[in-house]
Design a protein around this motif. Structure first.
Motif, short mmCIF file in Angstrom:
data_model
loop_
_atom_site.label_atom_id
_atom_site.label_comp_id
_atom_site.label_asym_id
_atom_site.label_seq_id
_atom_site.Cartn_x
_atom_site.Cartn_y
_atom_site.Cartn_z
N GLY A 95 18.92 20.66 77.33
CA GLY A 95 19.50 21.60 78.46
C GLY A 95 18.45 22.67 78.86
N PHE A 96 18.12 23.51 77.86
CA PHE A 96 17.32 24.57 78.01
C PHE A 96 16.06 24.24 78.52
CE2 PHE A 96 14.23 27.54 76.33
CZ PHE A 96 14.57 28.72 77.03
N CYS A 97 15.44 23.08 77.93
CA CYS A 97 14.12 22.62 78.44
C CYS A 97 14.36 21.95 79.92
CB CYS A 97 13.96 21.22 77.40
SG CYS A 97 12.30 20.92 77.64
N ALA A 98 15.13 21.50 80.18
CA ALA A 98 15.52 20.93 81.46
C ALA A 98 15.38 21.89 82.53
CB ALA A 98 16.70 20.00 81.69
N LEU A 518 8.11 22.92 74.88
CA LEU A 518 9.17 22.23 74.65
C LEU A 518 9.04 20.69 74.94
CD1 LEU A 518 12.12 24.65 75.64
CD2 LEU A 518 11.08 24.03 73.33
N ASN A 519 8.49 20.31 75.97
CA ASN A 519 8.05 18.98 76.37
C ASN A 519 7.25 18.19 75.34
OD1 ASN A 519 9.64 18.43 78.98
ND2 ASN A 519 8.41 19.84 79.92
N LEU A 520 6.07 19.01 75.20
CA LEU A 520 5.34 18.40 74.04
C LEU A 520 5.93 18.46 72.74
CD1 LEU A 520 1.98 19.86 74.82
CD2 LEU A 520 2.49 17.46 75.16
N PHE A 521 6.91 19.27 72.28
CA PHE A 521 7.55 19.30 71.11
C PHE A 521 8.68 17.94 70.90
CE2 PHE A 521 10.73 20.69 67.93
CZ PHE A 521 9.85 20.87 66.97
N LEU A 522 9.14 17.76 72.22
CA LEU A 522 10.11 16.77 72.18
C LEU A 522 9.51 15.47 72.18
CD1 LEU A 522 12.85 18.23 74.71
CD2 LEU A 522 13.08 18.02 72.16
#
Length: 583
Positions: A95-98, A518-522
């Motif tokens: 949610g934080f990433c979104a 965060l997107n790359l980490f996920l």
């Protein structure tokens, strides 16, 4: 006289193929402008989409689009396989990433309120090829996630009426596993929603508001029952003593793997941004609608995940229908709750399907306007003011996939595509703030984006592959220090050349940079087969661009469809006034 089409005859097409390198050089990195996207490009649809939506419509569409797909389809998989009770944190991280990605989307959507979403945003920053690759992944994400959600609906409908979903599906042994269960109910639901969204956007929004209101009541009921009937010990004790115990049964890595999987839950806010062309007051309504819906949904997801974790130990949760299955077969008088939850989940899944199918059609419509796919998809019906051709085509395609493709085959591929698109939009919002095409040297910004992404990838690889210990902690710390140093150096040395007039991402470039990380980490949390499928689909998209899109786009440029020559296309006076005010 119009230029001959590359596709008029077979010899014309062969001649066009021989000029592919020069056409790629001309078109692949060609950028559009906000004004072009909102005037000449939009006018290629013929009729205009009506501006009928307000902020509460967008919040309702956001909630309806997100709640349903996530909690009722992916939570069971993420909890059982990866995160355990810590799936609550998985939802908070996702949610934080979104929310950070939502800020990036909002800046573009307020400045350029068109239906193209990420496709249009990439087209005005990184050019046609990046936009096409992003748009192709987005449409594929929507189609596959909608097919997955439609099959999930079958499971919950079966629970609601007390009939196993296996009895609703026809098994064909000759087909490979994962593709051998024919789901006619899912097909019927998808085709019915296709008819609704073809009819009217306003009526679709009203239908969504009604279904979402009913769904919220069921969500409140599920949360209340979970906290009332559940037990806190299920947060730490598995059903089988041989399985890992504790709140983090699979460690922090499991939490992030779970976050990557449940990120599918947040694809709904992206659909909200595609409705920008139909919003009455984009400057005020879009920020509230996009960001507000993400915040509300994140809170609901965390509460529902906590409720589910209290009901059952994580290793006893049903991966397909976790909430309703928690009460099925109970002999203490609570078996009826399973059917109530099945009804509520069905409402939620219907709303998420409705909103996502609205979004996928608008993406396809705008991609058609750019001529990288046949312009037939761009047509807006003069009576309904909806993109009927795109809606019908993608509805039939979604129904075909939902007919036979199992849920497990779809989920991770959807997650990887969604994360890739959000990553691209975060890069685009930084690039657009710091680079003015034709007047600013783009290399300092491009160098920052590449170096920051590489550092983030290194951090992710170390996290995933290096054994736990002091060496791992030292390497992670070094990557973190380097990333912050790169970011601070860019912030101090490269000035912004563009300030948003109405709404912009705060704390630039920190927030979009955190979103990139965060997107790359996920992305690094997903499994290998997902990357193989993603690579295969991206390769197919690249081939389509090389053998069709670049030539169609070149033809459109030659006949004036993509240039200033296109003055004969009708644009309504109200549209022109809008552009003067917005640009």
């Amino acid at each position: 006289m119009d230029s001959p089409s590359s596709f008029s005859t077979f010899s014309s097409y062969l001649r066009a193929l021989s000029h592919t390198p020069s056409r790629l050089a001309r078109r692949a990195f060609s950028v559009s402008t906000s004004f072009e996207e909102m005037s000449r490009v939009r006018a290629r649809s013929g009729s205009s989409m009506r501006r009928t939506l307000r902020w509460f419509d967008l919040v309702g569409l956001g909630i309806g689009g997100m709640v349903g797909a996530g909690v009722f389809v992916t939570t069971g998989h993420a909890t059982r396989l990866y995160a355990g009770p810590a799936v609550v944190l998985s939802y908070a991280i996702a949610g934080f990433c979104a929310l950070l990605s939502a800020f990036c989307y909002t800046e573009f959507a307020v400045d350029m309120p068109v239906a193209g979403g990420a496709f249009s945003y990439l087209r005005v920053t990184f050019g046609e090829f990046a936009a096409f690759l992003t748009g192709a992944n987005l449409v594929a994400d929507y189609v596959m996630s909608n097919a997955a959600v439609a099959r999930g609906l079958t499971a919950y409908l079966g629970t609601a009426i007390g009939v196993s979903s296996d009895k609703w599906r026809l098994t064909i042994p000759s087909l490979p596993h994962g593709f051998n269960q024919i789901d006619v109910v899912a097909v019927a639901v998808v085709l019915l929603i296709t008819l609704v969204i073809c009819y009217s956007t306003r009526e679709s929004s009203m239908m969504n508001m009604i279904l979402t209101a009913l769904h919220i009541l069921f969500i409140a009921f599920v949360i209340m029952i979970g906290f009332w009937r559940g037990s806190w010990k299920n947060f730490t004790e598995p059903g089988n003593p041989d399985n890992p115990s504790g709140f983090f049964p699979h460690g922090a890595a499991g939490v992030f793997k779970g976050a990557a999987m449940v990120y599918l839950s947040y694809i709904g806010y992206d659909a909200v941004s595609t409705m920008a062309e139909e919003v009455k007051d984009p400057v005020k309504d879009i920020p509230v609608g996009v960001s507000g819906s993400v915040v509300i949904v994140t809170v609901l997801y965390c509460l529902m995940a906590a409720s589910m974790s209290m009901l059952l130990p994580y290793d006893m949760i049903d991966a397909e229908a976790p909430f309703s299955a928690a009460f099925s077969g109970k002999s203490d008088g609570w078996g009826w709750v399973s059917r109530v939850i099945g009804v509520g989940a069905s409402f939620g899944i219907l709303t998420s399907l409705l909103v996502a199918m609205l979004g996928q059609a608008r993406y396809m419509c705008v991609i058609g306007r750019s001529n990288v796919v046949p312009s037939w998809f761009a047509r807006v019906h003069p009576n309904t003011s909806t993109p009927v051709n795109a809606s019908a085509f993608l509805g039939i395609l979604t129904a075909a996939i939902a007919l036979f493709t199992d849920l497990d085959v779809l989920l991770n591929l959807v997650s990887i595509g969604t994360l890739f698109v959000f990553y691209m939009v975060a890069n685009a919002v930084i690039y657009r703030r710091y680079v003015a095409t034709g007047t600013t040297n783009p290399w300092p910004t491009l160098s920052f984006l590449c170096s920051f992404s590489l550092t983030s990838i290194m951090f992710t690889l170390i996290w995933k592959f290096v054994p736990t210990g002091r060496a791992k902690a030292g390497l992670l710390s070094a990557c973190g220090v380097i990333a912050v140093a790169i970011l601070q150096l860019f912030h101090c040395m490269v000035p912004q050349v563009r300030k948003p007039e109405f709404w912009g991402v705060p704390f630039m470039p920190w927030i979009p940079s955190i979103s990139i990380f965060l997107n790359l980490f996920l992305l690094g949390s997903l499994d290998g087969p997902s990357y193989v499928r993603f690579g295969f689909f991206s390769a197919v998209a690249v081939l389509f661009y090389v053998f069709y899109s670049v030539h169609a786009s070149f033809d459109a440029e030659g006949d004036g469809s993509l240039t200033q020559k296109n003055v004969e296309v009708h644009v309504e006076p109200t549209q022109i006034e809008d552009q003067i005010l917005k640009v």
